[in-house]
Scaffold this motif. Sequence first.
Motif, PDB file in Angstrom:
ATOM      1  N   GLY A 130       4.874  -1.500   1.037  1.00 50.35           N
ATOM      2  CA  GLY A 130       4.601  -2.304   2.240  1.00 50.35           C
ATOM      3  C   GLY A 130       3.919  -3.607   1.890  1.00 50.35           C
ATOM      4  N   SER A 146       0.734  -1.520   6.525  1.00 50.23           N
ATOM      5  CA  SER A 146       1.311  -1.467   5.180  1.00 50.23           C
ATOM      6  C   SER A 146       0.933  -2.710   4.380  1.00 50.23           C
ATOM      7  N   ILE A 198       0.080   0.560   1.924  1.00 47.64           N
ATOM      8  CA  ILE A 198       0.674   1.897   1.984  1.00 47.64           C
ATOM      9  C   ILE A 198       2.181   1.778   2.082  1.00 47.64           C
ATOM     10  N   ARG A 258       6.104   2.307   3.390  1.00 45.13           N
ATOM     11  CA  ARG A 258       6.665   2.299   4.731  1.00 45.13           C
ATOM     12  C   ARG A 258       6.888   3.751   5.173  1.00 45.13           C
ATOM     13  N   THR A 259       6.579   4.036   6.438  1.00 43.03           N
ATOM     14  CA  THR A 259       6.727   5.409   6.964  1.00 43.03           C
ATOM     15  C   THR A 259       8.034   5.582   7.726  1.00 43.03           C
TER      16      THR A 259
END
Length: 640
Positions: free
Chosen positions: A512, A547, A552, A554-555
Amino acid sequence: MPVLSIRRTLPILIVTPILVTIVLSGFLSYVNSRKAVETLALKISQGTTDSIKEYLRAVMDKPQSALKASTAALTSEQFQTPDLIIQRLWDVTNQPNLVDNLYVGQSNGNFLGIFPWSDGSPSLEVRTQDTAPQLTVYRLNALGEPADLLETRNYDPRERPWYQAALQLEAGTTGWSEVYPYAATAELGITAIAPLYDENRSLYAVFAIDVSLSDIQGFLQTLDISPSGEAFVIDRDGQIIATSTEQSTALETGDELERVSALELNDPNHIGLMSQLQAHLEEDWSNAETAEYFPLMVNGVKQFVGIVPFQDEQGLDWLMVVAIPETDFQDIILANTRSTVLIGSIIAVLAIALGLVVARWLVVPIERLNNAALSIENNTFQSFTLDAITKRQDELGTLSQVFQRMGQVIMSSQASLREQMDELEAEVAKAKYQDKTKPGAFSLGTVEGLLARSRQHRATISQNQDIDLPALLKNVPYFHHLEAADINTLITLGERQTLPAKTVIFRENEPGDAFFVILSGEVEIYVEALDKFLTTLARGTFFGELSLLLGIPRTATVRTTQETTMFILKQTGLRYLLQKHPEINEQIIQALHTHKAELESRKDLLMTDENDAANFTANPMTWIRDRMHRIFGSSSTPSS
């Protein structure tokens, strides 16, 4: 190229003030030098007149003092003994630094006097009733006694100007004769006189001491005034008493000597000086009542003139004149002006060279930006033409970076628009062809569809122009506290991008490293692993901020459902902002801390291990600060 272009105007604005400054400096130096010279010349003039005045005072006071000493306690009976009078004359003239001559004439024609002979030795001049009308001259020995006979000549003291002047004086007073030629030497001089009266108030004798004008002239010629400076002493009739020039104070006219007027000097410049000075005094030398120092133009040359009266208690009334031409100081004026102009010119050359370098340093990138703007207008922009400028660390470098990204966005938008227009034109051509081969195939619905798509393209362009991007960024919780200037910096660090429909922006589990704001169009969010649709986002919404800020993965996967234009802020741009403005970093950290619940929900993505999770639970603020420090390298102090 326009007449008032930056390339032409900026060098002119740099060079012109420098040149004007140098010219003004030279001019002011010249003017101030002339003023300083005028002040100096007037001071020299004043000093010179003061020196002349002191000399005249000393020279003219001595005979008056000697006369008073010589005539003290004398009676008419003492003149019955000539040797007694001769001894008194000897005693006075033999005193050092007093007078070198002293004589007395009686009402009966007798005369006694001691004078320096031509070789400097003292001599005695005697006229008695027995020798009249002859006057006999003897050399005196060291004891003041007559030794050798030097000469005899006719002489009657009662006919001389000094004796005639004494007739006008009262008893007990002393005075001066007029200037006249001496009988023995025929040189001009003046005589101090003291008449003696008996108890019947009858004049019986006149004591006198000669003062030669050549002595005064000799003193004036020793004065160091200036290379061409001159000094004069004149009487109130404008007749020359003495001068520092080689001008004689008397001219021979037949057997007589005629005094020289101030307006009859040999040098035309001196005549011009005296004429201008007389005009200044309204044609009357008697109007010079007080000391004056002033500049006077004489034959086109400025002269610094001083005129000062000299008077004593015995009625002497002369004028002292000193004249100093400005040309005597011209070398000083020119040398000072030359040095000022030379130094100023050197500084000007260096300043102009530096200014032109700076001007080029500023003008070249501006011209390139101008050319880039024209190329964008002509649809020929190439971003690499600004690469050299974007490396600069100043405002022009930042502007070039923004301009480069803006150009790329515009060119991308134009390319996309051209592609879509070409597609529409191709479909129109295809429809027309089908209508020719199959009449009726080009239906009203086809036309309406093409018009709808055309309107959509125009609406997209209008939306991209009207979107209030700063307001959208202010709605992002983590940028809510930023100032307007910081928001604008964010915008310059980001870029706009237009993507066609069905384009994947990013996929789940990818890094991210960017944040997105939808300017027009629509995207859908879904989880590929679960094949689950989550939501759609339209114009004015944003996604991907956590992100970007916390790094973090990507979800979810995001793709466009239609042509979509987005503003994209990448990690490198945000890092630049945070390193330049550390206080913004702390504001974002505070905003992240207020969304602690959202961070808790993503613990499994954020926490690398149990120790990391424990640190988050113990102190979320410190954990967030450490995390952002690792990602962006900001200047906020990480926990130890």
